[in-house]
Design a protein around this motif. Structure first.
Motif, PDB file in Angstrom:
ATOM      1  N   TYR A   1       0.866  -1.310  -0.068  1.00 40.18           N
ATOM      2  CA  TYR A   1       0.055  -0.008   0.035  1.00 40.18           C
ATOM      3  C   TYR A   1       0.772   1.358  -0.066  1.00 40.18           C
ATOM      4  CZ  TYR A   1      -4.242  -2.457   1.108  1.00 40.18           C
ATOM      5  OH  TYR A   1      -5.288  -3.406   1.258  1.00 40.18           O
ATOM      6  N   ILE A   2       1.994   1.368   0.562  1.00 40.48           N
ATOM      7  CA  ILE A   2       2.903   2.406   0.701  1.00 40.48           C
ATOM      8  C   ILE A   2       4.255   2.038   0.117  1.00 40.48           C
ATOM      9  CG2 ILE A   2       4.161   3.853   2.355  1.00 40.48           C
ATOM     10  CD1 ILE A   2       2.036   2.991   4.629  1.00 40.48           C
ATOM     11  N   PRO A   3       4.568   2.627  -0.882  1.00 41.66           N
ATOM     12  CA  PRO A   3       5.661   2.346  -1.686  1.00 41.66           C
ATOM     13  C   PRO A   3       6.952   2.430  -0.909  1.00 41.66           C
ATOM     14  CG  PRO A   3       4.325   3.781  -2.774  1.00 41.66           C
ATOM     15  CD  PRO A   3       3.863   3.665  -1.659  1.00 41.66           C
ATOM     16  N   LYS A   4       7.939   1.641  -1.108  1.00 42.27           N
ATOM     17  CA  LYS A   4       9.344   1.875  -0.536  1.00 42.27           C
ATOM     18  C   LYS A   4      10.028   2.752  -1.158  1.00 42.27           C
ATOM     19  CE  LYS A   4       9.781  -2.763   0.068  1.00 42.27           C
ATOM     20  NZ  LYS A   4      10.776  -4.101   0.127  1.00 42.27           N
ATOM     21  N   THR A   5       9.781   3.183  -2.205  1.00 45.27           N
ATOM     22  CA  THR A   5      10.824   4.071  -3.121  1.00 45.27           C
ATOM     23  C   THR A   5      10.292   5.352  -3.333  1.00 45.27           C
ATOM     24  OG1 THR A   5       9.784   2.886  -5.199  1.00 45.27           O
ATOM     25  CG2 THR A   5      11.768   2.209  -4.256  1.00 45.27           C
ATOM     26  N   LEU A   6      10.706   6.033  -4.295  1.00 45.00           N
ATOM     27  CA  LEU A   6      10.246   7.599  -4.503  1.00 45.00           C
ATOM     28  C   LEU A   6       9.020   7.581  -5.017  1.00 45.00           C
ATOM     29  CD1 LEU A   6      11.394  10.401  -4.099  1.00 45.00           C
ATOM     30  CD2 LEU A   6      12.226  10.314  -6.575  1.00 45.00           C
ATOM     31  N   VAL A   7       7.961   8.119  -4.601  1.00 43.17           N
ATOM     32  CA  VAL A   7       6.606   8.447  -5.434  1.00 43.17           C
ATOM     33  C   VAL A   7       6.397   9.979  -5.236  1.00 43.17           C
ATOM     34  CG1 VAL A   7       5.923   6.294  -4.618  1.00 43.17           C
ATOM     35  CG2 VAL A   7       5.517   8.253  -3.172  1.00 43.17           C
ATOM     36  N   ARG A   8       5.105  10.210  -5.654  1.00 44.45           N
ATOM     37  CA  ARG A   8       4.856  11.487  -5.691  1.00 44.45           C
ATOM     38  C   ARG A   8       5.326  12.573  -4.478  1.00 44.45           C
ATOM     39  NH1 ARG A   8      -1.205   9.859  -6.825  1.00 44.45           N
ATOM     40  NH2 ARG A   8      -0.795   8.767  -4.928  1.00 44.45           N
ATOM     41  N   ASP A   9       5.838  13.836  -4.734  1.00 46.89           N
ATOM     42  CA  ASP A   9       5.990  14.713  -3.779  1.00 46.89           C
ATOM     43  C   ASP A   9       7.507  14.144  -2.926  1.00 46.89           C
ATOM     44  OD1 ASP A   9       4.024  16.579  -4.631  1.00 46.89           O
ATOM     45  OD2 ASP A   9       2.612  15.361  -3.125  1.00 46.89           O
ATOM     46  N   GLY A  10       8.060  13.073  -3.543  1.00 50.75           N
ATOM     47  CA  GLY A  10       9.336  12.739  -2.717  1.00 50.75           C
ATOM     48  C   GLY A  10       9.071  11.959  -1.619  1.00 50.75           C
ATOM     49  N   CYS A  11       7.858  11.409  -1.129  1.00 46.94           N
ATOM     50  CA  CYS A  11       7.465  10.525  -0.066  1.00 46.94           C
ATOM     51  C   CYS A  11       8.070   9.325  -0.284  1.00 46.94           C
ATOM     52  CB  CYS A  11       6.188  10.808   0.338  1.00 46.94           C
ATOM     53  SG  CYS A  11       5.664  12.501   1.015  1.00 46.94           S
ATOM     54  N   ILE A  12       8.489   8.643   0.728  1.00 50.29           N
ATOM     55  CA  ILE A  12       9.024   7.446   0.591  1.00 50.29           C
ATOM     56  C   ILE A  12       8.364   6.532   1.926  1.00 50.29           C
ATOM     57  CG2 ILE A  12      10.912   7.263  -1.074  1.00 50.29           C
ATOM     58  CD1 ILE A  12      12.829   7.468   1.090  1.00 50.29           C
ATOM     59  N   GLY A  13       8.032   5.111   1.629  1.00 53.56           N
ATOM     60  CA  GLY A  13       7.720   4.489   3.072  1.00 53.56           C
ATOM     61  C   GLY A  13       8.842   4.442   4.176  1.00 53.56           C
ATOM     62  N   LYS A  14      10.051   4.192   3.712  1.00 49.80           N
ATOM     63  CA  LYS A  14      10.972   3.859   4.751  1.00 49.80           C
ATOM     64  C   LYS A  14      11.136   5.498   5.244  1.00 49.80           C
ATOM     65  CE  LYS A  14      13.751   0.105   2.703  1.00 49.80           C
ATOM     66  NZ  LYS A  14      14.773  -0.183   2.150  1.00 49.80           N
ATOM     67  N   ARG A  15      10.883   6.567   4.794  1.00 50.88           N
ATOM     68  CA  ARG A  15      11.212   7.921   5.393  1.00 50.88           C
ATOM     69  C   ARG A  15       9.988   8.143   6.212  1.00 50.88           C
ATOM     70  NH1 ARG A  15      10.302  13.185   1.867  1.00 50.88           N
ATOM     71  NH2 ARG A  15       9.361  14.376   3.627  1.00 50.88           N
ATOM     72  N   TRP A  16       8.813   7.459   6.229  1.00 46.19           N
ATOM     73  CA  TRP A  16       7.783   7.498   7.245  1.00 46.19           C
ATOM     74  C   TRP A  16       8.340   7.060   8.488  1.00 46.19           C
ATOM     75  CZ3 TRP A  16       2.331   6.699   4.578  1.00 46.19           C
ATOM     76  CH2 TRP A  16       2.285   7.494   3.518  1.00 46.19           C
ATOM     77  N   VAL A  17       8.838   5.676   8.372  1.00 45.51           N
ATOM     78  CA  VAL A  17       9.228   5.013   9.510  1.00 45.51           C
ATOM     79  C   VAL A  17      10.467   5.835   9.961  1.00 45.51           C
ATOM     80  CG1 VAL A  17      10.733   2.972  10.172  1.00 45.51           C
ATOM     81  CG2 VAL A  17       8.775   2.661   8.567  1.00 45.51           C
ATOM     82  N   SER A  18      11.347   6.250   9.452  1.00 41.63           N
ATOM     83  CA  SER A  18      12.482   7.113   9.857  1.00 41.63           C
ATOM     84  C   SER A  18      11.870   8.410  10.597  1.00 41.63           C
ATOM     85  CB  SER A  18      13.455   7.346   8.822  1.00 41.63           C
ATOM     86  OG  SER A  18      14.697   8.105   9.500  1.00 41.63           O
ATOM     87  N   GLU A  19      10.870   8.922  10.038  1.00 44.96           N
ATOM     88  CA  GLU A  19      10.442  10.211  10.726  1.00 44.96           C
ATOM     89  C   GLU A  19       9.770   9.797  11.927  1.00 44.96           C
ATOM     90  OE1 GLU A  19       8.531  12.320   7.358  1.00 44.96           O
ATOM     91  OE2 GLU A  19      10.341  13.113   6.735  1.00 44.96           O
ATOM     92  N   THR A  20       8.876   8.871  12.208  1.00 48.31           N
ATOM     93  CA  THR A  20       8.281   8.502  13.171  1.00 48.31           C
ATOM     94  C   THR A  20       9.227   8.252  14.302  1.00 48.31           C
ATOM     95  OG1 THR A  20       7.885   6.313  12.441  1.00 48.31           O
ATOM     96  CG2 THR A  20       6.199   7.690  12.030  1.00 48.31           C
ATOM     97  N   LYS A  21      10.465   7.645  14.101  1.00 50.78           N
ATOM     98  CA  LYS A  21      11.373   7.159  15.106  1.00 50.78           C
ATOM     99  C   LYS A  21      12.010   8.616  15.520  1.00 50.78           C
ATOM    100  CE  LYS A  21      12.791   2.945  13.250  1.00 50.78           C
ATOM    101  NZ  LYS A  21      14.056   2.024  12.821  1.00 50.78           N
ATOM    102  N   GLU A  22      12.286   9.575  14.677  1.00 57.32           N
ATOM    103  CA  GLU A  22      12.698  10.691  15.224  1.00 57.32           C
ATOM    104  C   GLU A  22      11.837  11.692  15.908  1.00 57.32           C
ATOM    105  OE1 GLU A  22      14.228  13.218  11.954  1.00 57.32           O
ATOM    106  OE2 GLU A  22      14.921  11.372  11.041  1.00 57.32           O
ATOM    107  N   ILE A  23      10.557  11.605  15.418  1.00 53.87           N
ATOM    108  CA  ILE A  23       9.520  12.333  16.274  1.00 53.87           C
ATOM    109  C   ILE A  23       9.176  11.689  17.589  1.00 53.87           C
ATOM    110  CG2 ILE A  23       6.761  12.823  16.340  1.00 53.87           C
ATOM    111  CD1 ILE A  23       7.203  13.041  12.905  1.00 53.87           C
ATOM    112  N   SER A  24       9.329  10.513  17.726  1.00 57.93           N
ATOM    113  CA  SER A  24       9.163   9.667  18.869  1.00 57.93           C
ATOM    114  C   SER A  24      10.415  10.235  19.821  1.00 57.93           C
ATOM    115  CB  SER A  24       9.281   8.225  18.630  1.00 57.93           C
ATOM    116  OG  SER A  24       9.087   7.633  20.061  1.00 57.93           O
ATOM    117  N   SER A  25      11.544  10.276  19.655  1.00 58.43           N
ATOM    118  CA  SER A  25      12.798  10.609  20.220  1.00 58.43           C
ATOM    119  C   SER A  25      12.418  12.201  20.796  1.00 58.43           C
ATOM    120  CB  SER A  25      13.901  10.703  19.589  1.00 58.43           C
ATOM    121  OG  SER A  25      14.189   9.283  19.160  1.00 58.43           O
ATOM    122  N   MET A  26      11.805  13.060  19.867  1.00 60.79           N
ATOM    123  CA  MET A  26      11.597  14.632  19.960  1.00 60.79           C
ATOM    124  C   MET A  26      10.492  14.587  21.299  1.00 60.79           C
ATOM    125  SD  MET A  26      12.017  16.552  16.567  1.00 60.79           S
ATOM    126  CE  MET A  26      11.169  15.551  15.566  1.00 60.79           C
TER     127      MET A  26
END
Length: 101
Positions: free
Chosen positions: A65-90
């Motif tokens: 459902y969520i692409p691992k690679t580059l899609v519209r607007d530069g969002c990637i699934g792995k980026r979402w995972v990374s960002e949620t880890k960063e946000i959780s730390s913040m």
């Protein structure tokens, strides 16, 4: 919303968008509370929503459902995972700063 706009699994789309929206909403609501206990409680809710979004992202990637690679607007699934880890730390850092005040 944009990444999942064509997804017809409306239950999954609704769940992932609601958890994503809950993170900043709970942070905002918590930081507007007067007591530190309430602030920390809402930050805890935000951190839980962040973990939920990360889990849903992993699942969404796994089932395609969520692409691992580059899609519209530069969002990637792995980026979402990374960002949620960063946000959780913040959120943890913000919670800790409330304890020290």
């Amino acid at each position: 919303y944009r990444i999942l706009c064509d997804l017809t699994d409306y239950g999954f789309k609704d769940q992932i968008t609601r958890s994503g929206l809950s993170i900043p909403s709970n942070i905002a609501e918590g930081m507007d509370r007067t007591s530190n206990k309430e602030k920390k409680q809402f930050l805890s809710y935000a951190k839980g929503s962040c973990a939920e979004l990360r889990s849903q992202s992993y699942i969404g990637i796994k089932i395609g459902y969520i692409p691992k690679t580059l899609v519209r607007d530069g969002c990637i699934g792995k980026r979402w995972v990374s960002e949620t880890k960063e946000i959780s730390s913040m959120i943890t850092g913000l919670t800790n700063s409330i304890d020290s005040n």
